[in-house]
Design an enzyme around this catalytic site. Structure first.
Site, short mmCIF file in Angstrom:
data_model
loop_
_atom_site.label_atom_id
_atom_site.label_comp_id
_atom_site.label_asym_id
_atom_site.label_seq_id
_atom_site.Cartn_x
_atom_site.Cartn_y
_atom_site.Cartn_z
N CYS A 1 9.12 -49.37 65.55
CA CYS A 1 8.37 -50.31 64.72
C CYS A 1 8.50 -51.74 65.27
O CYS A 1 9.61 -52.23 65.50
CB CYS A 1 8.90 -50.27 63.29
SG CYS A 1 8.14 -51.50 62.20
N CYS B 1 10.46 -54.06 62.37
CA CYS B 1 11.89 -54.00 62.04
C CYS B 1 12.73 -53.21 63.04
O CYS B 1 13.96 -53.19 62.92
CB CYS B 1 12.07 -53.40 60.64
SG CYS B 1 11.69 -51.62 60.54
N CYS C 1 6.54 -46.25 59.45
CA CYS C 1 7.85 -46.75 59.83
C CYS C 1 8.88 -46.23 58.83
O CYS C 1 8.64 -46.23 57.62
CB CYS C 1 7.86 -48.27 59.86
SG CYS C 1 9.52 -48.97 60.11
N CYS D 1 10.45 -49.93 56.99
CA CYS D 1 9.78 -51.07 56.35
C CYS D 1 8.38 -50.67 55.90
O CYS D 1 8.04 -49.48 55.84
CB CYS D 1 9.73 -52.28 57.30
SG CYS D 1 8.56 -52.12 58.67
N ASP E 1 3.06 -52.13 91.36
CA ASP E 1 4.10 -51.16 91.03
C ASP E 1 3.45 -49.82 90.66
O ASP E 1 2.64 -49.76 89.72
CB ASP E 1 4.92 -51.70 89.87
CG ASP E 1 6.04 -50.77 89.44
OD1 ASP E 1 6.26 -49.73 90.11
OD2 ASP E 1 6.69 -51.05 88.42
#
Length: 415
Positions: A204, A207, A220, A223, A339
């Site tokens: 999340c 949080c 989540c 939260c 990359d």
């Protein structure tokens, strides 16, 4: 417009035309670059008086922009950066070239969204998705979500069309007053097209707790953040609109991901007042997007070109490709990102059981990755060699940015 802006716009159009005439490109960048040098506020001046939609996200921007422009075109002439030049120089060039139009639909690089929001004052912005892309020079996904969130909070009345299936997008798009309660809000219209790539949104952004998923829902564990109820939903081979009416979508573009792009385009067009029934018929006219999905016949082979630039888009490309001989091409030039370690985030196992060929500047990097996934392959040095190595019939080509352009240029030379 002020005199300086008029002069800058005229010079922009001329520079772009000269670039095209000289065979140096489509002029979609150089024209805007010169115009902005003359008048740094040129994009804002060109945007004034137009109803504008901005389309941003990691994947699907160019296709969704093309579909949205087609749908909004029901109302009148639409300016758009159809060649995918998605930074302010490209936006400036596209608007200058189009002249006076009532509408504009612009693809926006996700890094430049805050800057373009300020310059264009759009009617609506569509947020598609966020996933890792060119991490050697770009932001991590959570940082990009924060960039969007900080920008959007400055425009509390802005209409937003956002992807309910992407936790990062939902977090970025949710107005502050809604972040502790219901996520449904008058200024955000949510769409659901499904999200197959989850590896950038297990944690999340609010949080730091784990995000759980079950069927088409996510939430989540620590939260308020959870999947909002979408108003536009992909269902079977069509789209449900906010009234509950279902619209069959017939596209020339392959894959379920493009059905999702079509749903987004319908939601964007609806923000301009275009009825879904009127918009949906216009989407089928889009056959190729800046060369993507184009089909070319060469020496008895029906060659289809698919662009894939990061793990999420390679997953979708495998879904679009038929079970047929497949050429993979990878470069690592500046537009691609230098990359190539992201190849190890791609699951190449769907390619097992078909003839696979590899080419490009970094073909050996690709070879190592395929060997790990136990996918047999053949290395070819040129595109012509690849065509000769497969039997008559379909040849699927999946390539990243510059490799894709190299192959398009080769096909153009043969023409």
């Amino acid at each position: 417009m002020p005199l300086r802006a008029k002069v800058a716009s005229s010079v922009s159009r001329t520079a772009a035309a000269l670039s095209r005439a000289a065979g140096r490109g489509d002029g979609s960048v150089i024209g805007g670059w010169i115009g902005l040098k003359i008048d740094p506020d040129l994009l804002a001046h060109l945007s004034a008086g137009r109803a504008i939609a901005l389309i941003s996200g990691t994947n699907g921007k160019t296709t969704t922009t093309r579909l949205s422009a087609a749908a909004v075109g029901k109302l009148g002439t639409v300016a758009t950066n159809s060649f995918g030049a998605n930074m302010p120089t490209g936006h400036t060039s596209a608007l200058a070239k189009a002249g006076s139009t009532p509408y504009a639909v612009l693809e926006v690089d996700e890094h430049y969204l805050p800057e373009v929001l300020e310059a264009t004052e759009p009617h609506v912005v569509a947020l598609l998705n966020l996933s890792r892309d060119q991490l050697d020079r770009a932001k991590e996904v959570s940082m990009m979500a924060q960039l969007w969130r900080s920008a959007l909070v400055r425009y509390p009345e802005l209409r937003v069309v956002a992807n309910a299936d992407d936790p990062m997008v939902v977090w970025a798009a949710t107005p502050p007053e809604k972040r502790s309660g219901t996520l449904n809000t008058p200024v955000v219209t949510w769409f659901s097209a499904g999200q197959r790539w989850h590896d950038d949104s297990w944690v999340c952004p609010e949080c730091g707790s784990p995000i759980e998923r079950a069927q088409d829902q996510w939430w989540c564990t620590g939260c308020w953040l959870r999947r909002p109820q979408p108003q536009w939903v992909v269902e079977d081979d069509g789209v449900l609109d906010p009234s509950g009416a279902w619209h069959k979508v017939v596209l020339q573009l392959p894959g379920r991901v493009n059905l999702g792009n079509a749903a987004t385009a319908l939601a964007v067009a609806a923000e301009f007042g275009v009825r879904p029934a009127d918009a949906v018929s216009r989407l089928g006219g889009v056959a190729s997007v800046a060369g993507r999905y184009a089909q070319v016949v060469r020496a008895g082979r029906n060659i289809r070109l698919l662009l894939a630039k990061n793990p999420a888009s390679w997953l979708e490309a495998f879904d679009m490709a038929e079970h047929a001989p497949t050429l993979l091409s990878i470069n690592a030039r500046d537009p691609d990102g230098l990359d190539t370690s992201w190849l190890f985030d791609v699951d190449f196992s769907p390619l097992r059981g078909r003839q696979v060929l590899i080419t490009g500047d970094r073909a050996y990097d690709l070879a190592v990755r395929l060997d790990v996934n136990e996918v047999p392959f053949q290395h070819v040095k040129t595109f012509s060699e690849a065509v000769s190595a497969v039997p008559p019939g379909r040849l699927e080509v999946i390539a990243n940015y510059t490799a894709f352009q190299d192959i398009r240029a080769e096909l153009d030379r043969v023409n």
